[in-house]
Design an enzyme around this catalytic site. Structure first.
Site, PDB file in Angstrom:
ATOM      1  N   ASP A  91       0.819  -1.211   0.000  1.00  0.00           N
ATOM      2  CA  ASP A  91       0.000   0.000   0.000  1.00  0.00           C
ATOM      3  C   ASP A  91       0.854   1.263   0.000  1.00  0.00           C
ATOM      4  OD1 ASP A  91       0.827  -0.425   2.643  1.00  0.00           O
ATOM      5  OD2 ASP A  91      -1.035   0.320   3.506  1.00  0.00           O
TER       6      ASP A  91
ATOM      7  N   CYS B 254      23.618  -3.583  13.442  1.00  0.00           N
ATOM      8  CA  CYS B 254      22.924  -2.893  14.539  1.00  0.00           C
ATOM      9  C   CYS B 254      22.474  -3.870  15.628  1.00  0.00           C
ATOM     10  CB  CYS B 254      21.711  -2.139  13.979  1.00  0.00           C
ATOM     11  SG  CYS B 254      20.777  -1.242  15.232  1.00  0.00           S
TER      12      CYS B 254
END
Length: 182
Positions: free
Chosen positions: A41, A85
């Site tokens: 979307d 990370c």
């Protein structure tokens, strides 16, 4: 509250309910009024058009190699900064639509919200681990609130606030909350 639920799922080792912090994406497709189906979307653009459900069955489009690649690209296109990370297990680089910054090394693809995500996930690490522990013991994660309330009740007003903001408990998170009533 939904972000919290998604984050807790990652600490618990389950697939989050939203794709934003999932390892891959591709489950939030967009179906237009004319039957066109897009990969996401957030990507209703010609290059992400999977096809039209009037021409091909929707399940065929959803399970297409193109859609699987779209979902896997979320992980496969992470910059080295993200791969290294310490909170990647919770963030997974966030939504690809927000990956328009560059890392300090100049590598493209850093999520614009990275600094905020890192701050949030570091700040919530301890409570997330506590709630995960409660879940693994078959207890409600909401029991953490009782633990915090008990600790707060015993905390001296002049003690440093546990938020590490540098203020005393009484002048930070320990001050009474105004209810707006006289």
């Amino acid at each position: 509250m939904q972000t919290f639920d998604v984050a807790l799922a990652n600490w618990y080792g389950e697939q989050p309910s939203l794709c934003v912090h999932s390892r891959t994406c591709g489950s939030a497709l967009a179906l237009e009024h004319n039957g066109d189906l897009y990969s996401c979307d957030h990507f209703v653009e010609p290059e992400h058009l999977l096809g039209n459900i009037g021409d091909r069955h929707m399940l065929e489009l959803v399970d297409s190699p193109r859609q699987r690649k779209f979902g896997q690209d979320k992980h496969d296109t992470l910059p080295r900064y993200c791969l290294d990370c310490d909170v990647r297990f919770a963030c997974h680089g966030g939504c690809p639509k927000d990956r328009f910054d560059t890392t300090s090394d100049g590598e493209a693809g850093l999520n614009h919200l990275c600094a905020g995500f890192k701050t949030f996930f570091h700040h919530t690490d301890r409570p997330m681990r506590t709630m995960t522990e409660l879940l693994r013991r078959g207890q409600a994660p909401a029991l953490i609130m009782r633990r915090y309330a008990d600790a707060d009740a015993d905390r001296p007003h002049n003690a440093p606030c546990p938020c590490a903001g540098g203020r005393k408990w009484a002048r930070c998170h320990g001050r009474p909350v105004a209810t707006g009533q006289p």
